[in-house]
Enzyme design. Structure first.
Site, mmCIF file in Angstrom:
data_model
loop_
_atom_site.group_PDB
_atom_site.id
_atom_site.type_symbol
_atom_site.label_atom_id
_atom_site.label_comp_id
_atom_site.label_asym_id
_atom_site.label_seq_id
_atom_site.Cartn_x
_atom_site.Cartn_y
_atom_site.Cartn_z
ATOM 1 C CB CYS A 201 -10.003 11.373 -4.904
ATOM 2 S SG CYS A 201 -10.635 12.604 -6.655
ATOM 3 N NE ARG B 225 -8.373 3.251 8.687
ATOM 4 C CZ ARG B 225 -6.891 3.834 8.697
ATOM 5 N NH1 ARG B 225 -7.028 5.640 7.898
ATOM 6 N NH2 ARG B 225 -6.242 3.314 8.353
ATOM 7 C CG ASP B 226 -6.767 4.999 4.589
ATOM 8 O OD1 ASP B 226 -6.372 6.150 4.394
ATOM 9 O OD2 ASP B 226 -5.267 3.903 3.828
ATOM 10 C CG ASN C 94 -6.491 4.458 -0.009
ATOM 11 O OD1 ASN C 94 -4.756 3.333 0.118
ATOM 12 N ND2 ASN C 94 -7.409 4.781 0.489
ATOM 13 C CG HIS D 215 -1.469 5.298 -0.410
ATOM 14 N ND1 HIS D 215 -1.780 6.331 -0.007
ATOM 15 C CD2 HIS D 215 -1.726 3.534 -0.213
ATOM 16 C CE1 HIS D 215 -2.429 5.569 0.853
ATOM 17 N NE2 HIS D 215 -2.723 4.799 0.791
#
Lengths: 315, 315
Positions: B255, B29-30, B264, B224
């Site tokens: 990315c 999802r994220d 992430n 993150h």
């Protein structure tokens, strides 16, 4: 402007951590010796000048190993005089007495030897047993001290895991550490050469060293980011009381896109954490990032440091 | 063979850490909602099946946000039935009552709302004030609970720093957390959306939440890796007692080569640390790495996870 807008972390101290950490910058030596490209001597000199200008107080300059083994640093004799007058500590690696002679002849006052915690790596890297390597270093350390060296550092590789032997028992590391201290080393750098350690193992090794009487203030940690663990391991070391941390500007020496990735901890990622923790390093992060961007341009590839990338992307 | 030869870390527990951590996997999802490429529904379904097969017990599946805002996940209605039978928790994001209707109609039993700790991000992301957004979520959470949802999660973004506002006061995060709990959320995910936090700030926020009566077992952390701090921050959260950690397989969604890097935390890097600390996750690291390699092939770019890269390089 807030710190964030300036590209700085927000300082929130955590209890029990040191007020100040000395970063031992290894980019010019450990970093460049692992780069495929040979960097011109003048570029190396400018790199070291810029690192000093960014506030790093210990900048490992080069290695006096035989050029056959490390051709990237074959210009040590030409490089060292170009940086010798900088007002920072400039340790150099000396593998043996011949290397020490070369370093001393140039006026180097801080030297480092490179030992191994495991037999397999001693054999692979030095073609000796662990004890034969220690015997080789003994006169190097003794003579360096006798000639008035301000500091002798002992690197210790494979302190956590070894690609041939697997997990490395703490007792093995303790033994080699004590031997290096006994022969006169002032500082020991505990290397996770293949980057496999996790924070519990770091705490366990530091505890074992403390119980064996090794003074924490003599210990540096040298983590690799091969599995992304370097900063978490650094936090565990800080929590134990370690105040010297090795890092490589821009993550030099560990190209993450190559099979040979060694993954040095990037100095910028370290500085972000330390300054975020309110720990003084003396480093100007903006200048350091600019230096690593400049060097990335010279090497023709982006820095693997996440902080360099994040701050380079700022408009 | 040793664990290292098998590509596994060496477990050395650290005192005071939880015995088990539940990873809330957000890659599907994220992760995918932040990828430029739109991934075919069948590939997403296979991804989720593989994640479950690798031992992840909570796999956030998709989002029922309006397709205009997140075209990457516009296939939620087609995707959910393809994974609904998996024996794992499959939370889905629901931005409002319309999204909740769509999720409930498909039989979703775990939903999540997405709040902000700061006014600036609430405005940018939801075009509402913080309180207007909370008011919008109130009937969503109430109806989800009334319809028998097994769990309602509240995401809270910008808990540490905000690109417009700078450092975020803990009191502001505490207020929104309490509002989400009061309206019925079972679990709160504290997001460092721009990746700027460091471990002292993490400990300080968790302490403030504890002092305000927020139960630690209701808290997840969502870090993150924009500045490389995610794992060190995770360690600080584990030391505080947090047992739920969000991560994205292969570091999907961040990315590191793009300006829009969200970074992430990669599930593999997290698993390496947790297993190294002797903390049980139920995850098979080898299968997870294989899944992320497979997905990287589908996306046509290498995974930014250091652990994926290190283990992919194994012969």
């Amino acid at each position: 402007m807030s710190a964030l807008e300036l590209g700085l972390p927000m300082p929130v101290p955590a209890p029990g951590l040191p007020a100040r950490v000395r970063i031992h910058e290894v980019g010019a030596r450990d970093g460049l010796q692992n780069e495929k490209a040979t960097v011109p001597t003048e570029v190396k000199a400018e790199f070291i000048h810029r690192l000093a200008d960014a506030g790093l107080t210990t900048v490992e300059a080069t290695s006096f190993v035989h050029p056959k083994w490390v051709p990237q640093l074959a210009d040590a004799e030409r490089l060292f005089p170009l940086v010798a007058e900088l007002p920072v500590a400039l340790p150099v690696l000396v593998p043996n007495e011949r290397g020490l002679d070369r370093a001393l002849a140039l006026g180097a006052t801080r030297v480092a030897v490179f030992a191994s915690a495991t037999e397999s790596f001693a054999k692979a890297n030095l073609n000796r047993t662990v004890d034969e390597a220690l015997a080789m270093f003994e006169p190097v350390v003794a003579r360096a001290k006798a000639e008035g060296a301000a500091q002798v550092r002992g690197y210790l590789s494979m302190c956590f895991g070894d690609p041939w032997e697997g997990p490395v028992p703490a007792s093995q590391v303790v033994r080699v550490c004590k031997a290096l201290l006994d022969m006169g080393c002032d500082e020991l750098s505990l290397g996770d050469t293949i980057g496999v350690a996790t924070p519990g193992q770091v705490s366990a090794l530091l505890t074992a060293l403390g119980e064996a009487g090794v003074p924490t203030e003599a210990l540096a940690v040298h983590f690799h980011d091969t599995y992304g663990q370097a900063l978490a391991n650094t936090l565990a070391a800080l929590q134990y009381g370690v105040t010297i941390v090795d890092a490589s500007a821009g993550g030099l020496g560990g190209c993450p896109y190559a099979k040979s990735a060694t993954g040095n901890l990037a100095t910028e990622d370290l500085v972000w954490m330390l300054h975020g923790l309110g720990i003084d390093t003396g480093v100007d992060l903006g200048r350091l990032v600019a230096t690593s961007e400049w060097m990335a341009g010279r090497l023709g590839r982006p820095s693997p440091s996440r902080t360099v990338r994040a701050l380079s992307h700022k408009e």
